[in-house]
Scaffold this motif. Structure first.
Motif, PDB file in Angstrom:
ATOM      1  N   MET A   1      84.145  11.379  80.493  1.00 27.61           N
ATOM      2  CA  MET A   1      85.323  11.958  79.876  1.00 27.61           C
ATOM      3  C   MET A   1      84.995  12.302  78.420  1.00 27.61           C
ATOM      4  O   MET A   1      84.339  11.540  77.727  1.00 27.61           O
ATOM      5  N   HIS A   2      85.484  13.452  77.965  1.00 32.03           N
ATOM      6  CA  HIS A   2      85.266  13.875  76.585  1.00 32.03           C
ATOM      7  C   HIS A   2      86.186  13.109  75.656  1.00 32.03           C
ATOM      8  O   HIS A   2      87.348  12.874  75.973  1.00 32.03           O
ATOM      9  N   GLU A   3      85.642  12.765  74.515  1.00 29.54           N
ATOM     10  CA  GLU A   3      86.478  12.110  73.507  1.00 29.54           C
ATOM     11  C   GLU A   3      87.191  13.189  72.702  1.00 29.54           C
ATOM     12  O   GLU A   3      86.597  14.183  72.301  1.00 29.54           O
ATOM     13  N   ILE A   4      88.501  12.994  72.482  1.00 27.68           N
ATOM     14  CA  ILE A   4      89.301  13.949  71.721  1.00 27.68           C
ATOM     15  C   ILE A   4      89.564  13.347  70.344  1.00 27.68           C
ATOM     16  O   ILE A   4      90.072  12.229  70.240  1.00 27.68           O
ATOM     17  N   ASP A   5      89.225  14.103  69.309  1.00 28.46           N
ATOM     18  CA  ASP A   5      89.463  13.589  67.962  1.00 28.46           C
ATOM     19  C   ASP A   5      90.968  13.599  67.665  1.00 28.46           C
ATOM     20  O   ASP A   5      91.735  14.343  68.276  1.00 28.46           O
ATOM     21  N   THR A   6      91.366  12.770  66.746  1.00 30.87           N
ATOM     22  CA  THR A   6      92.780  12.575  66.417  1.00 30.87           C
ATOM     23  C   THR A   6      93.443  13.859  65.939  1.00 30.87           C
ATOM     24  O   THR A   6      94.563  14.171  66.336  1.00 30.87           O
ATOM     25  N   TYR A   7      92.762  14.616  65.101  1.00 29.36           N
ATOM     26  CA  TYR A   7      93.330  15.865  64.595  1.00 29.36           C
ATOM     27  C   TYR A   7      93.649  16.820  65.744  1.00 29.36           C
ATOM     28  O   TYR A   7      94.751  17.366  65.828  1.00 29.36           O
ATOM     29  N   SER A   8      92.704  17.012  66.642  1.00 30.84           N
ATOM     30  CA  SER A   8      92.909  17.921  67.774  1.00 30.84           C
ATOM     31  C   SER A   8      94.032  17.438  68.680  1.00 30.84           C
ATOM     32  O   SER A   8      94.838  18.234  69.174  1.00 30.84           O
ATOM     33  N   TYR A   9      94.102  16.138  68.897  1.00 26.22           N
ATOM     34  CA  TYR A   9      95.176  15.577  69.718  1.00 26.22           C
ATOM     35  C   TYR A   9      96.532  15.888  69.096  1.00 26.22           C
ATOM     36  O   TYR A   9      97.451  16.348  69.785  1.00 26.22           O
ATOM     37  N   ARG A  10      96.653  15.640  67.801  1.00 24.71           N
ATOM     38  CA  ARG A  10      97.931  15.885  67.115  1.00 24.71           C
ATOM     39  C   ARG A  10      98.304  17.365  67.176  1.00 24.71           C
ATOM     40  O   ARG A  10      99.478  17.707  67.334  1.00 24.71           O
ATOM     41  N   CYS A  11      97.324  18.239  67.038  1.00 24.67           N
ATOM     42  CA  CYS A  11      97.590  19.675  67.142  1.00 24.67           C
ATOM     43  C   CYS A  11      98.058  20.041  68.551  1.00 24.67           C
ATOM     44  O   CYS A  11      98.973  20.853  68.721  1.00 24.67           O
ATOM     45  N   GLY A  12      97.454  19.455  69.561  1.00 21.72           N
ATOM     46  CA  GLY A  12      97.871  19.711  70.939  1.00 21.72           C
ATOM     47  C   GLY A  12      99.300  19.273  71.197  1.00 21.72           C
ATOM     48  O   GLY A  12     100.061  19.962  71.886  1.00 21.72           O
ATOM     49  N   VAL A  13      99.688  18.142  70.631  1.00 18.51           N
ATOM     50  CA  VAL A  13     101.061  17.659  70.775  1.00 18.51           C
ATOM     51  C   VAL A  13     102.033  18.654  70.132  1.00 18.51           C
ATOM     52  O   VAL A  13     103.057  19.011  70.719  1.00 18.51           O
ATOM     53  N   MET A  14     101.700  19.121  68.931  1.00 22.42           N
ATOM     54  CA  MET A  14     102.578  20.087  68.266  1.00 22.42           C
ATOM     55  C   MET A  14     102.682  21.376  69.060  1.00 22.42           C
ATOM     56  O   MET A  14     103.765  21.956  69.177  1.00 22.42           O
ATOM     57  N   ASP A  15     101.582  21.825  69.637  1.00 26.74           N
ATOM     58  CA  ASP A  15     101.597  23.029  70.464  1.00 26.74           C
ATOM     59  C   ASP A  15     102.555  22.858  71.629  1.00 26.74           C
ATOM     60  O   ASP A  15     103.407  23.715  71.893  1.00 26.74           O
ATOM     61  N   CYS A  16     102.445  21.749  72.317  1.00 28.21           N
ATOM     62  CA  CYS A  16     103.300  21.476  73.474  1.00 28.21           C
ATOM     63  C   CYS A  16     104.771  21.444  73.080  1.00 28.21           C
ATOM     64  O   CYS A  16     105.623  22.043  73.725  1.00 28.21           O
ATOM     65  N   PHE A  17     105.079  20.732  71.987  1.00 27.58           N
ATOM     66  CA  PHE A  17     106.476  20.624  71.575  1.00 27.58           C
ATOM     67  C   PHE A  17     107.043  21.957  71.107  1.00 27.58           C
ATOM     68  O   PHE A  17     108.210  22.255  71.354  1.00 27.58           O
ATOM     69  N   CYS A  18     106.238  22.775  70.446  1.00 26.80           N
ATOM     70  CA  CYS A  18     106.720  24.096  70.046  1.00 26.80           C
ATOM     71  C   CYS A  18     107.044  24.946  71.269  1.00 26.80           C
ATOM     72  O   CYS A  18     108.048  25.673  71.283  1.00 26.80           O
ATOM     73  N   GLU A  19     106.210  24.847  72.289  1.00 32.80           N
ATOM     74  CA  GLU A  19     106.486  25.586  73.523  1.00 32.80           C
ATOM     75  C   GLU A  19     107.789  25.096  74.154  1.00 32.80           C
ATOM     76  O   GLU A  19     108.597  25.890  74.644  1.00 32.80           O
ATOM     77  N   MET A  20     108.024  23.788  74.129  1.00 34.71           N
ATOM     78  CA  MET A  20     109.253  23.231  74.699  1.00 34.71           C
ATOM     79  C   MET A  20     110.487  23.686  73.920  1.00 34.71           C
ATOM     80  O   MET A  20     111.529  23.979  74.516  1.00 34.71           O
ATOM     81  N   VAL A  21     110.374  23.760  72.602  1.00 33.44           N
ATOM     82  CA  VAL A  21     111.493  24.233  71.788  1.00 33.44           C
ATOM     83  C   VAL A  21     111.750  25.711  72.076  1.00 33.44           C
ATOM     84  O   VAL A  21     112.890  26.126  72.268  1.00 33.44           O
ATOM     85  N   ARG A  22     110.695  26.502  72.118  1.00 34.89           N
ATOM     86  CA  ARG A  22     110.864  27.927  72.417  1.00 34.89           C
ATOM     87  C   ARG A  22     111.547  28.133  73.759  1.00 34.89           C
ATOM     88  O   ARG A  22     112.423  28.987  73.912  1.00 34.89           O
ATOM     89  N   ALA A  23     111.172  27.324  74.745  1.00 34.98           N
ATOM     90  CA  ALA A  23     111.722  27.474  76.098  1.00 34.98           C
ATOM     91  C   ALA A  23     113.140  26.912  76.216  1.00 34.98           C
ATOM     92  O   ALA A  23     113.773  27.081  77.252  1.00 34.98           O
ATOM     93  N   GLY A  24     113.620  26.242  75.176  1.00 34.21           N
ATOM     94  CA  GLY A  24     114.971  25.690  75.221  1.00 34.21           C
ATOM     95  C   GLY A  24     115.053  24.336  75.901  1.00 34.21           C
ATOM     96  O   GLY A  24     116.136  23.838  76.174  1.00 34.21           O
TER      97      GLY A  24
END
Length: 145
Positions: A1-24
């Motif tokens: 399994m690839h290790e994900i650095d903390t910065y990239s993880y946090r960015c991925g979370v923000m991406d997901c939540f922005c998509e959820m907000v856009r979708a309502g």
């Protein structure tokens, strides 16, 4: 399994939540809280960029809202970003914070008032009633005055 650095993880979370907000799906979404202003500042550019990409707004929050919804250590002294679509959502968040502050100042932030503030915050985050109830019941680290 690839290790994900903390910065990239946090960015991925923000991406997901922005998509959820856009979708309502969510009215308001929170990034993961970070412990330092330096970490927060490092994420600022990405937070703004991803919010623009999804057509939502980003609000940098350096005094996250502390309620009984989440453990106090997850909020107090942390830094995060709020994501929302409608300006009234941010206004409602800020009003709720002001209401809590007024209740604390007047000595009325207990019992039903305290629970109501947390419930309203949960609704603003688009949590269902059962989720809010569970979060409140399972939070063993509440703010003490």
């Amino acid at each position: 399994m690839h290790e994900i650095d903390t910065y990239s993880y946090r960015c991925g979370v923000m991406d997901c939540f922005c998509e959820m907000v856009r979708a309502g799906v969510k009215s308001l979404a929170l990034s993961h809280p970070v412990d330092s202003r330096a970490e927060w500042d490092e994420l600022a550019s990405f937070a703004d960029q991803i919010a623009r990409h999804y057509g939502v707004r980003c609000y940098p929050e350096n005094e996250p809202f502390v309620t009984d919804l989440f453990p106090v250590s997850a909020c107090r002294g942390k830094f995060l970003y709020l994501f929302y679509k409608a300006d009234h959502t941010l206004a409602e968040y800020l009003r709720l914070k002001e209401r809590k502050a007024a209740l604390v100042e007047s000595g009325a932030y207990f019992g039903g008032n305290r629970t109501q503030i947390a419930r309203e915050y949960g609704r603003l985050l688009s949590y269902g009633d059962e989720t809010v109830r569970t979060l409140l019941e399972n939070n063993g680290e509440k703010e003490v005055f």
